[in-house]
Write a protein that holds these residues in place. Structure first.
Motif, PDB file in Angstrom:
ATOM      1  N   LYS A   5       0.624  -1.212  -0.131  1.00  0.00           N
ATOM      2  CA  LYS A   5      -0.363   0.346   0.347  1.00  0.00           C
ATOM      3  C   LYS A   5       0.890   1.385   0.130  1.00  0.00           C
ATOM      4  O   LYS A   5       2.318   1.251   0.507  1.00  0.00           O
ATOM      5  CB  LYS A   5      -1.145  -0.228   1.454  1.00  0.00           C
ATOM      6  N   PRO A   6      -0.248   2.469  -0.303  1.00  0.00           N
ATOM      7  CA  PRO A   6       1.000   3.752  -0.139  1.00  0.00           C
ATOM      8  C   PRO A   6       1.435   3.605   1.620  1.00  0.00           C
ATOM      9  O   PRO A   6       3.152   4.534   1.471  1.00  0.00           O
ATOM     10  CB  PRO A   6      -0.223   5.104  -0.719  1.00  0.00           C
ATOM     11  N   GLY A   7       1.693   3.077   1.913  1.00  0.00           N
ATOM     12  CA  GLY A   7       2.453   3.277   2.911  1.00  0.00           C
ATOM     13  C   GLY A   7       3.661   2.644   3.713  1.00  0.00           C
ATOM     14  O   GLY A   7       4.432   2.682   3.910  1.00  0.00           O
ATOM     15  N   ASP A   8       4.100   2.081   2.492  1.00  0.00           N
ATOM     16  CA  ASP A   8       5.200   1.103   2.190  1.00  0.00           C
ATOM     17  C   ASP A   8       5.763   1.889   1.312  1.00  0.00           C
ATOM     18  O   ASP A   8       6.469   0.827   0.937  1.00  0.00           O
ATOM     19  CB  ASP A   8       4.409  -0.396   2.017  1.00  0.00           C
ATOM     20  N   LEU A   9       5.092   2.443   0.635  1.00  0.00           N
ATOM     21  CA  LEU A   9       6.098   3.453  -0.465  1.00  0.00           C
ATOM     22  C   LEU A   9       7.839   3.181  -0.099  1.00  0.00           C
ATOM     23  O   LEU A   9       9.028   3.445  -1.021  1.00  0.00           O
ATOM     24  CB  LEU A   9       5.460   4.322  -1.021  1.00  0.00           C
ATOM     25  N   LYS A  10       8.076   3.798   1.227  1.00  0.00           N
ATOM     26  CA  LYS A  10       9.502   3.886   0.658  1.00  0.00           C
ATOM     27  C   LYS A  10      10.122   2.981   1.043  1.00  0.00           C
ATOM     28  O   LYS A  10      11.431   2.917   0.533  1.00  0.00           O
ATOM     29  CB  LYS A  10      10.021   4.895   2.399  1.00  0.00           C
ATOM     30  N   ALA A  11       9.800   1.699   2.139  1.00  0.00           N
ATOM     31  CA  ALA A  11      10.400   0.666   1.729  1.00  0.00           C
ATOM     32  C   ALA A  11      10.163   0.009  -0.179  1.00  0.00           C
ATOM     33  O   ALA A  11      11.994  -0.395  -0.254  1.00  0.00           O
ATOM     34  CB  ALA A  11       9.779  -0.490   2.495  1.00  0.00           C
ATOM     35  N   PHE A  12       9.205   0.203  -0.257  1.00  0.00           N
ATOM     36  CA  PHE A  12       9.243  -0.243  -1.906  1.00  0.00           C
ATOM     37  C   PHE A  12       9.758   0.658  -2.926  1.00  0.00           C
ATOM     38  O   PHE A  12      10.644  -0.503  -3.267  1.00  0.00           O
ATOM     39  CB  PHE A  12       7.126   0.024  -1.994  1.00  0.00           C
ATOM     40  N   CYS A  13      10.131   1.766  -2.762  1.00  0.00           N
ATOM     41  CA  CYS A  13      11.114   2.821  -3.167  1.00  0.00           C
ATOM     42  C   CYS A  13      12.613   2.118  -3.027  1.00  0.00           C
ATOM     43  O   CYS A  13      13.318   2.252  -4.107  1.00  0.00           O
ATOM     44  CB  CYS A  13      10.755   4.253  -3.380  1.00  0.00           C
ATOM     45  N   GLN A  14      13.631   1.807  -2.110  1.00  0.00           N
ATOM     46  CA  GLN A  14      14.451   1.260  -1.990  1.00  0.00           C
ATOM     47  C   GLN A  14      14.336   0.372  -2.051  1.00  0.00           C
ATOM     48  O   GLN A  14      15.641  -0.073  -2.784  1.00  0.00           O
ATOM     49  CB  GLN A  14      14.715   1.033  -0.341  1.00  0.00           C
ATOM     50  N   ALA A  15      14.029  -0.742  -2.021  1.00  0.00           N
ATOM     51  CA  ALA A  15      14.331  -1.850  -2.286  1.00  0.00           C
ATOM     52  C   ALA A  15      14.100  -2.198  -4.146  1.00  0.00           C
ATOM     53  O   ALA A  15      14.618  -2.825  -5.334  1.00  0.00           O
ATOM     54  CB  ALA A  15      13.253  -3.335  -2.471  1.00  0.00           C
ATOM     55  N   ALA A  16      13.277  -1.224  -4.257  1.00  0.00           N
ATOM     56  CA  ALA A  16      12.828  -1.422  -6.882  1.00  0.00           C
ATOM     57  C   ALA A  16      14.419  -0.912  -6.737  1.00  0.00           C
ATOM     58  O   ALA A  16      14.619  -1.071  -7.485  1.00  0.00           O
ATOM     59  CB  ALA A  16      11.647  -0.268  -6.454  1.00  0.00           C
ATOM     60  N   THR A  17      14.851   0.411  -6.284  1.00  0.00           N
ATOM     61  CA  THR A  17      15.987   0.812  -7.248  1.00  0.00           C
ATOM     62  C   THR A  17      16.970  -0.075  -6.682  1.00  0.00           C
ATOM     63  O   THR A  17      18.203   0.159  -7.981  1.00  0.00           O
ATOM     64  CB  THR A  17      15.702   2.655  -6.587  1.00  0.00           C
ATOM     65  N   ASP A  18      17.214  -0.353  -5.705  1.00  0.00           N
ATOM     66  CA  ASP A  18      18.009  -1.501  -5.615  1.00  0.00           C
ATOM     67  C   ASP A  18      17.959  -2.606  -6.427  1.00  0.00           C
ATOM     68  O   ASP A  18      19.156  -2.712  -6.613  1.00  0.00           O
ATOM     69  CB  ASP A  18      18.489  -2.164  -4.154  1.00  0.00           C
ATOM     70  N   ALA A  19      16.777  -2.818  -6.998  1.00  0.00           N
ATOM     71  CA  ALA A  19      16.765  -4.708  -7.782  1.00  0.00           C
ATOM     72  C   ALA A  19      17.034  -4.404  -9.202  1.00  0.00           C
ATOM     73  O   ALA A  19      17.900  -4.361  -9.649  1.00  0.00           O
ATOM     74  CB  ALA A  19      15.588  -5.078  -7.844  1.00  0.00           C
TER      75      ALA A  19
END
Length: 181
Positions: free
Chosen positions: A164-178
């Motif tokens: 969900k949107p509340g997870d965006l900080k972690a999502f963005c970091q993991a995505a850019t790492d990937a």
């Protein structure tokens, strides 16, 4: 992220959750990548903030014109209407599946895994999503976890998912790492 990485953001003409588009977009840019908006039709897409219309964004390419080989990764933003529409468009489903076939990283948030279910790429994978997709993902052969972000490397590519949107900080970091891999 190495300079020169181009990341596709696949969205429907209407219904993407704006923050799930704009926050990963900014993260890709800040990491040195080039985000490109791909949709099922040209022109502009209409984003939403929950059920209310929000901003509009210019489409860079359509799924019929964009070559997945020209991208280094894929982001699938959520919103309920966005992936529900995309999963009904064969060209959009083929576009998403091509990233798995090529072993390229994919990041999907919220309801976006619906498109991945239609592309038949979640079987045997572990991921998360908006909770209402749990049964759909299980029926498609995936293992669902209720976590802020799940990074699955058991398969042809790295798959990053969030709820969900509340997870965006972690999502963005993991995505850019990937995408840097």
């Amino acid at each position: 992220m190495a300079n020169g990485k181009t990341i596709a953001f696949l969205v429907a003409p209407e219904g993407v959750e704006q923050v799930e588009l704009t926050e990963p977009w900014k993260a890709v840019k800040q990491a040195g990548g080039t985000p490109r908006l791909v949709s099922t039709s040209s022109g502009q897409i209409q984003a939403f903030k929950h059920l209310d219309k929000a901003g509009t964004f210019a489409v860079d390419a359509t799924v019929d014109d964009a070559d997945p080989a020209g991208f280094d990764g894929l982001v699938l933003p959520g919103g309920v209407a966005n992936p529900d529409f995309l999963r009904t468009v064969p060209g959009a489903v083929r576009f998403a599946r091509a990233f798995f076939d090529a072993g390229k990283p994919v990041a999907a948030i919220c309801h976006a895994p619906w498109t991945l279910i239609e592309a038949d790429v979640v079987r045997g994978r572990t991921l998360t999503s908006w909770p209402s997709l749990r049964t759909d993902l299980g029926n498609a052969g995936a293992t669902w976890k209720d976590q802020e972000v799940v990074v699955c490397t058991d398969g042809p590519n790295t798959l990053v998912t969030s709820r969900k949107p509340g997870d965006l900080k972690a999502f963005c970091q993991a995505a850019t790492d990937a995408f840097a891999v």
